[in-house]
Design a protein around this motif. Structure first.
Motif, short mmCIF file in Angstrom:
data_model
loop_
_atom_site.label_atom_id
_atom_site.label_comp_id
_atom_site.label_asym_id
_atom_site.label_seq_id
_atom_site.Cartn_x
_atom_site.Cartn_y
_atom_site.Cartn_z
N ASP A 5 0.85 -1.18 0.00
CA ASP A 5 0.00 0.00 0.00
C ASP A 5 0.89 1.24 0.00
OD1 ASP A 5 -2.66 1.26 2.15
OD2 ASP A 5 -2.12 1.70 0.08
N TRP A 6 0.95 1.92 -1.10
CA TRP A 6 1.84 3.08 -1.24
C TRP A 6 1.21 4.35 -0.69
CZ3 TRP A 6 6.77 2.54 -2.54
CH2 TRP A 6 7.15 1.35 -3.14
N ASP A 7 -0.04 4.32 -0.34
CA ASP A 7 -0.71 5.52 0.13
C ASP A 7 -0.52 5.77 1.62
OD1 ASP A 7 -1.65 6.08 -2.37
OD2 ASP A 7 -3.46 4.87 -2.11
N THR A 8 -0.18 4.76 2.38
CA THR A 8 -0.01 4.97 3.82
C THR A 8 1.41 5.43 4.12
OG1 THR A 8 0.60 2.68 4.14
CG2 THR A 8 -1.72 3.23 4.42
N VAL A 9 1.52 6.30 5.08
CA VAL A 9 2.82 6.84 5.48
C VAL A 9 3.04 6.51 6.94
CG1 VAL A 9 4.18 8.93 5.75
CG2 VAL A 9 2.60 8.74 3.85
N THR A 10 4.21 5.97 7.25
CA THR A 10 4.54 5.63 8.62
C THR A 10 5.57 6.62 9.13
OG1 THR A 10 4.18 3.32 8.12
CG2 THR A 10 5.38 3.83 10.14
N ILE A 11 5.24 7.33 10.21
CA ILE A 11 6.18 8.28 10.81
C ILE A 11 6.82 7.58 11.98
CG2 ILE A 11 6.43 10.48 11.97
CD1 ILE A 11 3.98 11.44 10.40
N LEU A 12 8.14 7.45 11.91
CA LEU A 12 8.83 6.74 12.97
C LEU A 12 8.96 7.60 14.21
CD1 LEU A 12 11.58 4.99 10.85
CD2 LEU A 12 9.48 4.03 11.74
N ARG A 13 9.30 8.87 14.03
CA ARG A 13 9.33 9.77 15.18
C ARG A 13 9.15 11.19 14.69
NH1 ARG A 13 15.65 10.91 16.04
NH2 ARG A 13 16.20 9.70 14.25
N LYS A 14 8.64 11.98 15.54
CA LYS A 14 8.38 13.37 15.19
C LYS A 14 9.43 14.24 15.84
CE LYS A 14 4.46 16.47 14.97
NZ LYS A 14 3.08 16.70 15.36
N LYS A 15 9.98 15.19 15.10
CA LYS A 15 11.01 16.07 15.65
C LYS A 15 10.39 17.03 16.66
CE LYS A 15 14.14 16.06 11.73
NZ LYS A 15 14.83 16.87 10.74
N ALA A 16 11.13 17.27 17.69
CA ALA A 16 10.68 18.21 18.71
C ALA A 16 10.74 19.62 18.13
CB ALA A 16 11.58 18.12 19.94
N PRO A 17 9.85 20.49 18.58
CA PRO A 17 9.90 21.87 18.05
C PRO A 17 11.20 22.56 18.44
CG PRO A 17 8.30 21.66 19.84
CD PRO A 17 8.78 20.28 19.53
N LYS A 18 11.66 23.41 17.56
CA LYS A 18 12.92 24.12 17.80
C LYS A 18 12.73 25.17 18.88
CE LYS A 18 14.68 23.22 13.31
NZ LYS A 18 15.59 23.44 12.32
#
Length: 147
Positions: A5-18
């Motif tokens: 399924d090429w439409d799903t996106v997996t985010i491994l981690r989100k960057k903390a705000p600067k």
């Protein structure tokens, strides 16, 4: 592979705000609304152009009786530089180009205003052939034979 399924996106981690985004007024107000404790402090002398602040030692420096300044070339050495240069038939500019320095430096050394630098004095010694440092000031230099 047909089941990919090429439409799903997996985010491994989100960057903390600067840090810059955390300091904005809207971010501070958002944190206050959520009940997060917010501490704001103003930096000392923030926004001013003061780089050097008078310290406690100012009075001590004012009471100092010695005149604090750089040592300059001795008048005898300045005269030797001038005489040696003229004996070789060089102008100040010619001497400066031979020692790879600016003409202003040669002028300062001959006027006795230059701050003594052993590298520059050594270069001048080699060109004019007169010792300018040590115990034998004013004697002709003996150039060692090349091997």
């Amino acid at each position: 592979m047909s089941e990919s399924d090429w439409d799903t996106v997996t985010i491994l981690r989100k960057k903390a705000p600067k840090a810059a985004t955390l300091k904005t007024e809207s971010a501070i107000n958002k944190a206050r609304r959520q009940g997060i404790p917010v501490e704001t402090t103003q930096k000392f002398n923030a926004g001013t152009n003061k780089q050097h602040v008078a310290t406690k030692n100012t009075a001590k420096l004012d009471r100092e009786t010695d005149e604090l300044r750089h040592k300059t070339v001795a008048p005898s050495v300045a005269k030797l530089i001038m005489q040696g240069r003229q004996a070789k038939g060089l102008s100040q500019k010619d001497l400066a180009t031979q020692i790879c320095e600016k003409p202003q430096i040669v002028n300062d050394y001959e006027a006795g205003r230059g701050i003594p630098n052993n590298l520059i004095l050594g270069k001048i010694e080699r060109v004019i052939g007169i010792k300018l440092r040590g115990k034998e000031i004013g004697t002709p230099m003996v150039i060692p034979a090349k091997k």
